[in-house]
Write a protein that holds these residues in place. Structure first.
Motif, PDB file in Angstrom:
ATOM      1  N   MET A   1       0.852  -1.191   0.000  1.00 35.45           N
ATOM      2  CA  MET A   1       0.000   0.000   0.000  1.00 35.45           C
ATOM      3  C   MET A   1       0.888   1.241   0.000  1.00 35.45           C
ATOM      4  SD  MET A   1      -2.722   1.347   2.859  1.00 35.45           S
ATOM      5  CE  MET A   1      -3.900   0.072   2.505  1.00 35.45           C
ATOM      6  N   HIS A   2       0.597   2.198  -0.905  1.00 32.99           N
ATOM      7  CA  HIS A   2       1.351   3.438  -0.944  1.00 32.99           C
ATOM      8  C   HIS A   2       0.402   4.612  -0.770  1.00 32.99           C
ATOM      9  CE1 HIS A   2       4.295   0.712  -2.739  1.00 32.99           C
ATOM     10  NE2 HIS A   2       5.198   1.604  -2.400  1.00 32.99           N
ATOM     11  N   ILE A   3       0.967   5.734  -0.365  1.00 32.84           N
ATOM     12  CA  ILE A   3       0.179   6.943  -0.156  1.00 32.84           C
ATOM     13  C   ILE A   3       0.852   8.097  -0.857  1.00 32.84           C
ATOM     14  CG2 ILE A   3      -0.693   6.201   2.086  1.00 32.84           C
ATOM     15  CD1 ILE A   3       1.421   7.969   3.352  1.00 32.84           C
ATOM     16  N   GLN A   4       0.153   9.196  -0.982  1.00 38.12           N
ATOM     17  CA  GLN A   4       0.721  10.409  -1.549  1.00 38.12           C
ATOM     18  C   GLN A   4       0.720  11.491  -0.481  1.00 38.12           C
ATOM     19  OE1 GLN A   4       1.895  10.758  -4.776  1.00 38.12           O
ATOM     20  NE2 GLN A   4       1.611   8.546  -4.940  1.00 38.12           N
ATOM     21  N   ILE A   5       1.877  12.017  -0.187  1.00 34.28           N
ATOM     22  CA  ILE A   5       2.008  13.042   0.848  1.00 34.28           C
ATOM     23  C   ILE A   5       3.279  13.824   0.607  1.00 34.28           C
ATOM     24  CG2 ILE A   5       3.163  11.447   2.415  1.00 34.28           C
ATOM     25  CD1 ILE A   5       1.942  12.885   4.731  1.00 34.28           C
ATOM     26  N   LEU A   6       3.263  15.120   0.853  1.00 35.90           N
ATOM     27  CA  LEU A   6       4.438  15.977   0.680  1.00 35.90           C
ATOM     28  C   LEU A   6       4.966  15.923  -0.753  1.00 35.90           C
ATOM     29  CD1 LEU A   6       6.605  15.648   3.891  1.00 35.90           C
ATOM     30  CD2 LEU A   6       4.993  17.418   3.289  1.00 35.90           C
ATOM     31  N   GLN A   7       4.502  16.815  -1.584  1.00 38.53           N
ATOM     32  CA  GLN A   7       4.960  16.973  -2.949  1.00 38.53           C
ATOM     33  C   GLN A   7       4.708  15.720  -3.803  1.00 38.53           C
ATOM     34  OE1 GLN A   7       9.075  18.167  -2.693  1.00 38.53           O
ATOM     35  NE2 GLN A   7       8.577  20.133  -1.779  1.00 38.53           N
ATOM     36  N   ASP A   8       3.684  14.951  -3.428  1.00 37.92           N
ATOM     37  CA  ASP A   8       3.275  13.803  -4.226  1.00 37.92           C
ATOM     38  C   ASP A   8       4.346  12.744  -4.375  1.00 37.92           C
ATOM     39  OD1 ASP A   8       0.750  14.842  -4.642  1.00 37.92           O
ATOM     40  OD2 ASP A   8       1.415  15.994  -6.379  1.00 37.92           O
ATOM     41  N   GLU A   9       5.261  12.614  -3.408  1.00 38.41           N
ATOM     42  CA  GLU A   9       6.254  11.557  -3.445  1.00 38.41           C
ATOM     43  C   GLU A   9       5.670  10.300  -2.800  1.00 38.41           C
ATOM     44  OE1 GLU A   9       9.060  11.434  -4.874  1.00 38.41           O
ATOM     45  OE2 GLU A   9       9.302  13.528  -5.471  1.00 38.41           O
ATOM     46  N   PRO A  10       5.781   9.122  -3.463  1.00 38.13           N
ATOM     47  CA  PRO A  10       5.228   7.904  -2.893  1.00 38.13           C
ATOM     48  C   PRO A  10       6.074   7.378  -1.749  1.00 38.13           C
ATOM     49  CG  PRO A  10       6.384   7.381  -4.911  1.00 38.13           C
ATOM     50  CD  PRO A  10       6.417   8.881  -4.772  1.00 38.13           C
ATOM     51  N   MET A  11       5.422   6.822  -0.759  1.00 39.95           N
ATOM     52  CA  MET A  11       6.158   6.198   0.338  1.00 39.95           C
ATOM     53  C   MET A  11       5.291   5.096   0.924  1.00 39.95           C
ATOM     54  SD  MET A  11       5.925   9.361   2.967  1.00 39.95           S
ATOM     55  CE  MET A  11       6.301  10.426   1.564  1.00 39.95           C
ATOM     56  N   ASP A  12       5.944   4.200   1.633  1.00 46.01           N
ATOM     57  CA  ASP A  12       5.280   3.039   2.195  1.00 46.01           C
ATOM     58  C   ASP A  12       4.772   3.360   3.589  1.00 46.01           C
ATOM     59  OD1 ASP A  12       4.889   0.379   3.383  1.00 46.01           O
ATOM     60  OD2 ASP A  12       5.854  -0.311   1.541  1.00 46.01           O
ATOM     61  N   LEU A  13       3.576   2.841   3.936  1.00 44.40           N
ATOM     62  CA  LEU A  13       3.071   3.013   5.298  1.00 44.40           C
ATOM     63  C   LEU A  13       4.033   2.417   6.319  1.00 44.40           C
ATOM     64  CD1 LEU A  13      -0.758   2.279   5.036  1.00 44.40           C
ATOM     65  CD2 LEU A  13       0.343   4.459   5.523  1.00 44.40           C
ATOM     66  N   LYS A  14       4.710   1.353   5.931  1.00 42.75           N
ATOM     67  CA  LYS A  14       5.684   0.731   6.827  1.00 42.75           C
ATOM     68  C   LYS A  14       6.780   1.719   7.202  1.00 42.75           C
ATOM     69  CE  LYS A  14       8.397  -2.257   4.965  1.00 42.75           C
ATOM     70  NZ  LYS A  14       8.844  -3.514   4.326  1.00 42.75           N
ATOM     71  N   GLN A  15       7.222   2.512   6.227  1.00 45.52           N
ATOM     72  CA  GLN A  15       8.259   3.509   6.505  1.00 45.52           C
ATOM     73  C   GLN A  15       7.753   4.568   7.471  1.00 45.52           C
ATOM     74  OE1 GLN A  15       9.251   4.884   2.570  1.00 45.52           O
ATOM     75  NE2 GLN A  15      10.831   3.323   2.270  1.00 45.52           N
ATOM     76  N   LEU A  16       6.510   4.978   7.304  1.00 47.35           N
ATOM     77  CA  LEU A  16       5.937   5.960   8.230  1.00 47.35           C
ATOM     78  C   LEU A  16       5.868   5.394   9.641  1.00 47.35           C
ATOM     79  CD1 LEU A  16       3.000   7.526   6.183  1.00 47.35           C
ATOM     80  CD2 LEU A  16       5.304   8.421   6.528  1.00 47.35           C
ATOM     81  N   ASN A  17       5.471   4.135   9.742  1.00 51.14           N
ATOM     82  CA  ASN A  17       5.397   3.480  11.045  1.00 51.14           C
ATOM     83  C   ASN A  17       6.780   3.417  11.692  1.00 51.14           C
ATOM     84  OD1 ASN A  17       4.108   1.970  13.164  1.00 51.14           O
ATOM     85  ND2 ASN A  17       4.949   0.112  12.268  1.00 51.14           N
ATOM     86  N   LEU A  42      16.217  -1.072   9.567  1.00 51.14           N
ATOM     87  CA  LEU A  42      15.469   0.116   9.975  1.00 51.14           C
ATOM     88  C   LEU A  42      16.143   1.375   9.452  1.00 51.14           C
ATOM     89  CD1 LEU A  42      13.220   1.469  11.607  1.00 51.14           C
ATOM     90  CD2 LEU A  42      14.684   1.293  13.635  1.00 51.14           C
ATOM     91  N   SER A  43      17.464   1.451   9.572  1.00 54.44           N
ATOM     92  CA  SER A  43      18.206   2.635   9.099  1.00 54.44           C
ATOM     93  C   SER A  43      18.016   2.830   7.599  1.00 54.44           C
ATOM     94  CB  SER A  43      19.688   2.488   9.432  1.00 54.44           C
ATOM     95  OG  SER A  43      19.894   2.424  10.823  1.00 54.44           O
ATOM     96  N   ARG A  44      18.041   1.740   6.845  1.00 52.99           N
ATOM     97  CA  ARG A  44      17.851   1.856   5.395  1.00 52.99           C
ATOM     98  C   ARG A  44      16.448   2.354   5.056  1.00 52.99           C
ATOM     99  NH1 ARG A  44      20.800  -3.056   5.310  1.00 52.99           N
ATOM    100  NH2 ARG A  44      18.864  -4.264   5.141  1.00 52.99           N
ATOM    101  N   GLN A  45      15.442   1.872   5.793  1.00 52.11           N
ATOM    102  CA  GLN A  45      14.078   2.311   5.535  1.00 52.11           C
ATOM    103  C   GLN A  45      13.891   3.797   5.838  1.00 52.11           C
ATOM    104  OE1 GLN A  45      11.479   0.715   4.190  1.00 52.11           O
ATOM    105  NE2 GLN A  45      12.595  -1.211   3.889  1.00 52.11           N
ATOM    106  N   ILE A  46      14.490   4.252   6.933  1.00 51.32           N
ATOM    107  CA  ILE A  46      14.384   5.676   7.277  1.00 51.32           C
ATOM    108  C   ILE A  46      15.120   6.525   6.249  1.00 51.32           C
ATOM    109  CG2 ILE A  46      15.008   7.432   8.983  1.00 51.32           C
ATOM    110  CD1 ILE A  46      12.634   5.677   9.802  1.00 51.32           C
ATOM    111  N   ARG A  47      16.288   6.044   5.805  1.00 47.01           N
ATOM    112  CA  ARG A  47      17.037   6.795   4.794  1.00 47.01           C
ATOM    113  C   ARG A  47      16.238   6.860   3.497  1.00 47.01           C
ATOM    114  NH1 ARG A  47      19.170  11.095   3.647  1.00 47.01           N
ATOM    115  NH2 ARG A  47      20.642  11.065   1.888  1.00 47.01           N
ATOM    116  N   ALA A  48      15.574   5.767   3.132  1.00 42.42           N
ATOM    117  CA  ALA A  48      14.753   5.775   1.916  1.00 42.42           C
ATOM    118  C   ALA A  48      13.603   6.772   2.056  1.00 42.42           C
ATOM    119  CB  ALA A  48      14.213   4.365   1.644  1.00 42.42           C
ATOM    120  N   LEU A  49      13.035   6.859   3.240  1.00 47.13           N
ATOM    121  CA  LEU A  49      11.963   7.817   3.484  1.00 47.13           C
ATOM    122  C   LEU A  49      12.490   9.249   3.342  1.00 47.13           C
ATOM    123  CD1 LEU A  49       9.055   8.436   4.408  1.00 47.13           C
ATOM    124  CD2 LEU A  49       9.848   8.252   6.770  1.00 47.13           C
TER     125      LEU A  49
END
Length: 310
Positions: A1-17, A42-49
């Protein structure tokens, strides 16, 4: 599942969590432990975000991490998106019923020992379409878990003021010396200085009651003779009943327990109190089910306290 937030960049809900967990705990190590994943992952996911949102979200230092100004603004949006996703999934899985779904609550061992059977019975009677999980841990662990959004609400002792959490005091409970026989000259109470040298069976320093007792002992120049550290209340009282030593607790762990042969004396001069508090997240609106379960827990606790004091 992806969302659109902040300048329409896609990101994963998992990354937000993951981002919310790191923010709440101030540490990649603690967040990785709670999430059950490896820290490099975890560090890689945050960096990707951070790459997705084109901004640095954390200041990193040797003691942990702190939100940047952008990270602090982003945190509010991330919480809102996660809450909206949770609400959408709940509606999807529970249909039109506002009081069906799942609730996760936390109770300390001392509270849970007398409250859980009554709360479970009332929960099943009043919220028959819902399911319940109860986490029974020490106050410090419950604080970490509700900060990490793993609990809908919790009841525990002496929490420090914490951002993004709402604290509602339920009661102030006196502390008692519990043992196989009376200490001192008084029948129903004992002066704090009379605890000097008494063999004590106490929970570890993670327990919310241990800190205030040790602080008062240090202030009065009293030596606490802790002969055993045990974090399981049932085991502590069993050892006390066998004459191994005494313990210090509120009197509510004794409710519903075979306390024959045990003497409970209220600690005075000075009187020691522990504050029992209901903790809920302030950045997330509770669903109707979560609010009903929270209110029911408060009512159950207060009813039991009232009955015990009669």
């Amino acid at each position: 599942m992806h969302i659109q937030i902040l300048q329409d960049e896609p990101m994963d809900l998992k990354q937000l969590n993951y981002f919310v967990h790191v923010s709440d705990l101030g540490s990649f190590v603690k967040a990785a432990d709670l999430l059950g994943i490896a820290q490099p992952t975890l560090s890689r996911q945050i960096r990707a975000l951070e790459i997705d949102v084109k901004a640095s979200l954390f200041h990193r230092n040797g003691r942990g991490v702190m939100l940047t100004a952008t990270g602090a603004r982003f945190l509010e949006q991330a919480r809102g998106v996660l809450h909206a996703a949770d609400a959408a999934l709940q509606v999807l899985h529970t249909g039109d019923s506002r009081l069906s779904g799942h609730v996760v609550c936390g109770l300390t061992p001392s509270v849970g020992s007398f409250m859980i059977p009554h709360y479970v019975r009332r929960f099943r009677e009043q919220l028959p379409q819902a399911s319940l999980s109860i986490v029974n841990h020490l106050s410090a662990t419950l604080l970490d878990q509700i900060k990490a959004s793993r609990l809908d609400f919790a009841i525990f002792h002496n929490p420090p003021p914490t951002p993004n959490l709402t604290m509602t005091r339920l009661s102030d409970e006196e502390l008692y010396l519990v043992g196989p026989k009376r200490i001192g000259r008084k029948k129903s109470s004992v002066d704090f200085h009379e605890l000097d040298g008494v063999p004590l069976i106490m929970p570890s320093r993670l327990h919310a009651i241990r800190g205030p007792v040790e602080l008062e002992a240090a202030r009065l120049g009293i030596t606490l003779n802790v002969v055993l550290e045990v974090d399981i209340m049932q085991t502590i009282f069993q050892l006390v009943a066998e004459g191994v030593g005494y313990t210090i607790a509120t009197r509510f762990p004794l409710i519903g327990r075979d306390a024959s042969g045990l003497v409970a004396q209220r600690i005075t001069t000075p009187q020691l109190l522990t504050h029992l508090v209901l903790v809920t997240p302030s950045q997330r609106v509770l669903t109707p089910l979560q609010r009903a379960a929270t209110d029911l827990a408060c009512t159950t606790y207060l009813d039991l306290v009232s009955e015990a004091r009669q």
